[in-house]
Design an enzyme around this catalytic site. Structure first.
Site, PDB file in Angstrom:
ATOM      1  N   LYS A  55       0.823  -1.220   0.000  1.00 44.34           N
ATOM      2  CA  LYS A  55       0.000   0.000   0.000  1.00 44.34           C
ATOM      3  C   LYS A  55       0.855   1.268   0.000  1.00 44.34           C
ATOM      4  CE  LYS A  55      -3.878  -2.206   2.393  1.00 44.34           C
ATOM      5  NZ  LYS A  55      -3.230  -3.491   2.786  1.00 44.34           N
ATOM      6  N   ARG A  56       1.846   1.314  -0.863  1.00 44.55           N
ATOM      7  CA  ARG A  56       2.729   2.474  -0.943  1.00 44.55           C
ATOM      8  C   ARG A  56       2.073   3.582  -1.763  1.00 44.55           C
ATOM      9  NH1 ARG A  56       4.962  -0.028   2.879  1.00 44.55           N
ATOM     10  NH2 ARG A  56       7.156  -0.666   2.783  1.00 44.55           N
TER      11      ARG A  56
END
Length: 291
Positions: A104-105
């Protein structure tokens, strides 16, 4: 075989298409948090996380569509956790198991490009086939990964509609064109084009299986896109979503569905793990084949 054809053959999108055509829609989560490690009789440390991860990969090989390690449960052990994860990823590559790194960057410019380099560069110790990303700063903020997707056959899954209540205010917000942010994420993913893609798009979305997608302004009645939009759907199993209801939940978005399950498969420990993975993979494949 030409260089382009060779890259296309090994691209995430096309390997995923092969799995989906074989009715493999299960994505097995690798979530070595403390209660699960305890259920497995493993220590709550990097060695325990590694043992669980490697056993899940072995059980998923040739049975599930992919595995999805939740990076936070490795990262909490620092350098030892990342070393453990590298060995899990190496096992997956050796076994031909697709990996979606649940990281989830999200960032802008060189910062996001560095995240993409870490998780998607061929030969990186943390190399995965795809990664989860956030694009609330705009879909263009993901551009640092686009060359890796187009040139090296990697994949992205963009958060669009998630089940945590606090996210609704952002995901339901209306843009100037009237679309919800959630719908815009779906549209932008659909519009992304890679020359390597054949039947499935390189960029997909994350949509919670416990949600009513129409509440987020997402139209599920559209005919399946070509290439199809891959949908990573958490919420099956322990969280209550049923495979039998998947086509009703996702409609035209359901052909390239990846149904993620973790606790429902892992909670009973290592004994019987391979059988549970196979049973859930077959059940989900059967449910989706009725559409």
């Amino acid at each position: 075989m030409s260089a382009v054809a060779s890259r296309a053959e090994g691209a995430f999108s096309n390997r995923l298409a092969v799995a989906l055509a074989a009715r493999r829609h299960l994505c097995v989560g690798i979530d070595p948090h403390a209660p699960l490690l305890d259920a497995w009789g493993l220590p709550d440390d990097a060695s325990g996380a590694e043992r669980m991860g490697r056993e899940v990969v072995a059980a998923a090989a040739g049975v599930a569509a992919c595995v999805k390690p939740q990076i936070a449960f490795f990262e909490r052990f620092g350098a030892a956790g990342f070393a453990a994860l590298e060995r899990v990823l190496a096992d997956a590559r050796a076994a031909g198991v697709l990996v979606i790194a649940d990281v989830k960057r999200g960032d802008i410019g060189s910062s996001f490009a560095a995240y993409a380099a870490a998780w998607l560069t061929p030969g990186s110790p943390l190399e995965a086939d795809a990664m989860t990303v956030t694009a609330y700063q705009g879909f263009g903020s993901l551009s640092g990964a686009f060359d890796l997707v187009r040139d090296h056959g990697k994949g992205l899954f963009v958060l669009a509609a998630t089940s945590n209540p606090e996210a609704r205010a952002v995901q339901l917000a209306r843009r100037e064109d009237g679309r919800t942010v959630a719908q815009a994420m779906v549209d932008d993913a659909l519009a992304f084009a890679s020359p390597l893609d054949r039947h499935v798009n390189s960029v997909g979305v994350v949509l919670g299986a416990t949600l009513t997608l129409a509440d987020f302004g997402i139209d599920i009645e559209l005919p399946p896109a070509k290439p199809a939009l891959p949908v990573l759907a958490p919420g099956f199993g322990h969280q209550g979503a049923r495979a039998e209801d998947a086509l009703g939940i996702f409609g035209g978005l359901g052909w390239a569905l990846l149904a993620n399950e973790s606790r429902s498969i892992l909670a009973e420990g290592a004994p019987g793990l391979a059988g549970r993975v196979r049973a859930r993979s077959e059940a989900i494949g059967e449910a989706l084949s009725r559409g």
